[in-house]
Scaffold this motif. Sequence first.
Motif, PDB file in Angstrom:
ATOM      1  N   ILE A  53       3.220  -0.982   4.112  1.00 46.67           N
ATOM      2  CA  ILE A  53       2.396   0.210   3.963  1.00 46.67           C
ATOM      3  C   ILE A  53       3.288   1.445   4.084  1.00 46.67           C
ATOM      4  N   THR A  86       3.113  -7.588   4.467  1.00 40.32           N
ATOM      5  CA  THR A  86       2.373  -6.357   4.234  1.00 40.32           C
ATOM      6  C   THR A  86       3.301  -5.167   4.423  1.00 40.32           C
ATOM      7  N   VAL A 146       5.096  -0.795   8.536  1.00 42.23           N
ATOM      8  CA  VAL A 146       4.320   0.414   8.276  1.00 42.23           C
ATOM      9  C   VAL A 146       5.228   1.622   8.450  1.00 42.23           C
ATOM     10  N   TYR A 196      -4.269   0.265  11.468  1.00 42.54           N
ATOM     11  CA  TYR A 196      -4.107  -1.121  11.028  1.00 42.54           C
ATOM     12  C   TYR A 196      -4.985  -1.989  11.920  1.00 42.54           C
ATOM     13  N   TYR A 250      -6.181   0.267   6.996  1.00 42.91           N
ATOM     14  CA  TYR A 250      -5.966  -1.055   6.401  1.00 42.91           C
ATOM     15  C   TYR A 250      -6.560  -2.106   7.342  1.00 42.91           C
ATOM     16  N   VAL A 272       0.853  -1.187   0.000  1.00 45.60           N
ATOM     17  CA  VAL A 272       0.000   0.000   0.000  1.00 45.60           C
ATOM     18  C   VAL A 272       0.887   1.235   0.000  1.00 45.60           C
TER      19      VAL A 272
END
Length: 476
Positions: free
Chosen positions: A228, A226, A259, A269, A238, A197
Amino acid sequence: MSSDQDHLKETDTEARFEFKKEENSAVRSGKGLTEEVIRMISDDKDEPDWMLERRLRALEQYQNMPMPSDWPGMPDLSELDVEEIIPYIRPDVDKREGVDDWTELPDDIKDTFDKLGIPEAEKNALSGVGAQYESEVVYQNMQEQWEEKGVIFCNMDKAVQDHPELVKEHFMTTCVPPSDNKFAALHGAVWSGGSFVYVPEDVTVEMPVQAYFRMNSEGMGQFEHTLIIAEEGSEVHYIEGCSAPKYGTHNLHSGGVEVFVGEDAHVQYSTVQNWSKNTFNLNTKRAICEENGTMEWVSGSMGSKVTMLYPCTILKGRGSTDTHITIALAGEGQDIDTGAKVYHNAPETSSTIESKSIAKDGGRTNYRGLVHIADGAENSSTAVECDALMFDNESTSDTMPYMEIEESKVDVAHEATVGKIGDEDIFYLQSRGLDDDDAKKMIVAGFIEPITEELPIEYAVELNRLIELEMEGSLG
């Protein structure tokens, strides 16, 4: 209300999560961690050499690290044999990069996500959705209005190919390096799938984006990553959902989350994890906040045999803020060890940790947390609150807060409570017309309200359904 929504609401919650599909894979690795397996995964993904090199370095670090064993009160990992885990299963789908139309998926995979309600949630409440089945993302879509503003929401494998400079800079370098712990190194070696992301400067993504991770096959491991990146002044929420059916052999989930919260940016999150009782759930999640950045973690953990989950935030910039809100539920044979870590590395930073846990039928919950306030982080503040609810004398709930305070000009508060559902509470609610079961459900719903009020309504309802399902043994 549409007929699809009617069907979704009428579907038994347990049936929605406990169903199994016959494995239908295009590629399946052997068991365990070897250089041959790592090279096979990288080759199957047609990765650039730099990613293969990172995988192999992580494998070497994993092999040289001992299993954690000296934590006070840590869960028993003796039944976990990583060499018996299948680290990579690529489902048999036509498009490796994932489709953006649910009807293009094979019927068995589409039916899985239909049962979980993901397509319906996408239509009603989300800016974008990614859906992972086994080791790869099979569906990915983002509303056009956000793509036009430069928002990127794709799977991590695609990000490696299409956005290599961003991935090179941020992937397991400063936030979660493989050297952090043995399971971070394991993850770095065999990661597959997950979400990427990227939110440009001053862009607010007004509806959440969601990724859902479904582990279907017996004896496998899922290792999604993941990443971000929220640039200055941006905002994004998210949501992560996870589930797996129950099998007789152990499964392993060891995800990684990184993140990066830019100056004046805001990231939330949220995760609802409903793994099966044969799953070891061992994750590493971390965020780095720049000046005046805000990070929020909202998580619910249940279902697994063992969970070890401690989202961490590094408050790097002056005025940055962190919030953790967590709930853990443990039943018979379960050890749910969760918590939070916050590092105050700059002045005028603040953190709030609110932990809720429920133990029943001999299960164990534990809050394990660390708050570190560095020398020079003056005028910083932290507040930690841990509340535990137990249903019987066989269950246990522990609290292990660690405070490392190196600065004198700070404000530190900690509060912990442990209690059982009292007869007087039940009696009062019964006097208002509720039966015993409904009275206990109401008490539990009120107990977890700080979690559910932070989630979009569809997910708050789902979390309550899952809690009720888990509580049925105590509510009967």
